[in-house]
Design a protein around this motif. Structure first.
Motif, PDB file in Angstrom:
ATOM      1  N   VAL A 155       2.394   1.723  -3.423  1.00 52.46           N
ATOM      2  CA  VAL A 155       1.614   2.078  -4.354  1.00 52.46           C
ATOM      3  C   VAL A 155       1.300   3.417  -4.381  1.00 52.46           C
ATOM      4  O   VAL A 155       1.139   4.215  -5.391  1.00 52.46           O
ATOM      5  CB  VAL A 155       0.377   1.101  -4.353  1.00 52.46           C
ATOM      6  N   ALA A 156       0.828   3.943  -3.268  1.00 47.21           N
ATOM      7  CA  ALA A 156       0.639   5.221  -2.795  1.00 47.21           C
ATOM      8  C   ALA A 156       1.918   6.212  -3.216  1.00 47.21           C
ATOM      9  O   ALA A 156       1.606   7.406  -3.927  1.00 47.21           O
ATOM     10  CB  ALA A 156       0.450   5.518  -1.356  1.00 47.21           C
ATOM     11  N   GLY A 157       3.042   5.674  -2.904  1.00 47.44           N
ATOM     12  CA  GLY A 157       4.377   6.436  -3.333  1.00 47.44           C
ATOM     13  C   GLY A 157       4.646   6.654  -4.811  1.00 47.44           C
ATOM     14  O   GLY A 157       4.597   7.644  -5.240  1.00 47.44           O
ATOM     15  N   PRO A 193      -4.874   3.350  -6.626  1.00 47.28           N
ATOM     16  CA  PRO A 193      -4.505   4.574  -6.840  1.00 47.28           C
ATOM     17  C   PRO A 193      -3.910   5.061  -8.153  1.00 47.28           C
ATOM     18  O   PRO A 193      -3.503   5.885  -8.479  1.00 47.28           O
ATOM     19  CB  PRO A 193      -3.531   4.656  -5.391  1.00 47.28           C
ATOM     20  N   ALA A 204       0.914  -1.181   0.105  1.00 49.44           N
ATOM     21  CA  ALA A 204      -0.174   0.104  -0.153  1.00 49.44           C
ATOM     22  C   ALA A 204       0.718   1.529   0.063  1.00 49.44           C
ATOM     23  O   ALA A 204       0.571   2.121  -0.678  1.00 49.44           O
ATOM     24  CB  ALA A 204      -0.866   0.057   1.184  1.00 49.44           C
ATOM     25  N   GLN A 205       1.963   1.311   0.942  1.00 49.54           N
ATOM     26  CA  GLN A 205       2.894   2.259   0.765  1.00 49.54           C
ATOM     27  C   GLN A 205       3.463   2.806  -0.502  1.00 49.54           C
ATOM     28  O   GLN A 205       3.706   3.652  -0.870  1.00 49.54           O
ATOM     29  CB  GLN A 205       3.879   1.960   2.048  1.00 49.54           C
ATOM     30  N   ALA A 223       2.021   6.460  -6.976  1.00 48.08           N
ATOM     31  CA  ALA A 223       1.108   7.437  -7.458  1.00 48.08           C
ATOM     32  C   ALA A 223       1.442   9.010  -7.176  1.00 48.08           C
ATOM     33  O   ALA A 223       0.864   9.684  -8.193  1.00 48.08           O
ATOM     34  CB  ALA A 223      -0.504   7.116  -6.814  1.00 48.08           C
ATOM     35  N   THR A 224       1.844   9.232  -6.207  1.00 50.57           N
ATOM     36  CA  THR A 224       2.300  10.421  -5.772  1.00 50.57           C
ATOM     37  C   THR A 224       3.526  10.952  -6.812  1.00 50.57           C
ATOM     38  O   THR A 224       3.351  12.046  -7.295  1.00 50.57           O
ATOM     39  CB  THR A 224       3.161  10.704  -4.426  1.00 50.57           C
TER      40      THR A 224
END
Length: 230
Positions: free
Chosen positions: A88-90, A139, A85-86, A92-93
């Protein structure tokens, strides 16, 4: 960013011609039973990209890939749902920063020079385990149509069991709609149609490749064999 060069994926068994992932088909879905060679296909693609300086983000629930990939090209390695999750979020950012702003004109869009940085390759092994644990690639969904513009390639591997239903999820369905290459390795016949082909038991690394504009082709995947095959 520089456009991707091609990644060798498989050899066409009819004509012994190498089939590569190119700009027209950046993404790849790999389906197969355990022991069919799924992880080895990912390993081969990852090592090819690593040699050219592409940075890899690897989601690896069974931890089968990490020991084979050079640490210096790993932008992210996620062996757990929380780490995935971390990562994928990174990602996406980072991709949001690469999206062209309104003032980027057509020439710059064609040249792809409004951002700088490495090409990125997200490799997901055992996607079914990730989803089972509540993980998601959602994301990234909004970036998928612009993958070529922002330097992203995605390769997802999962078990063939239950794949027909899973291919309708909010990310795999978009990858499929965008023309991802499909590689259906050894799987039980009773799985029904997967990516338009009926799977069957096959030797290690052998399967059927589907790609937009081509009939399904019998292929031998190019695999990078680990100490214990997976």
């Amino acid at each position: 960013g520089l456009r991707d060069r091609r990644l060798c994926l498989a050899v066409d068994r009819a004509g012994s011609r190498v089939i590569a992932l190119g700009d027209d088909s950046r993404h790849c879905l790999v389906l197969g039973d355990p022991g069919s060679g799924r992880t080895s296909v990912l390993r081969s693609l990852a090592l090819q990209d690593a040699r050219r300086g592409t940075r890899l983000i690897v989601l690896d629930p069974r931890r089968r890939l990490h020991r084979d990939l050079p640490a210096e090209v790993l932008l992210g390695y996620a062996p757990t749902p929380a780490a995935a999750a971390q990562a994928v979020a990174g990602l996406a950012t980072g991709l949001a920063r690469r999206m062209p702003s309104a003032d980027v004109d057509a020439d710059r869009l064609a040249a792809g020079d409004w951002w700088s940085g490495p090409q990125l390759h997200l490799l997901v092994d055992d996607y079914d385990l990730l989803v089972l644990a509540g993980g998601s690639l959602s994301p990234l969904r909004g970036f998928l149509p612009y993958a070529a513009d922002v330097g992203l390639r995605i390769t997802v591997a999962r078990r063939a069991a239950g794949a027909a239903r899973a291919l309708h999820d909010d990310v795999l369905s978009v990858l499929n709609d965008l023309g991802a290459v499909g590689l259906v390795l050894s799987a039980a016949v009773d799985e029904g149609q997967l990516l338009g082909v009926r799977p069957r038991p096959q030797p290690y690394g052998r399967g059927v490749l589907t790609a937009p504009g081509h009939p399904p082709r019998e292929v031998q995947a190019i695999v990078a064999a680990p100490p214990d095959r997976g």
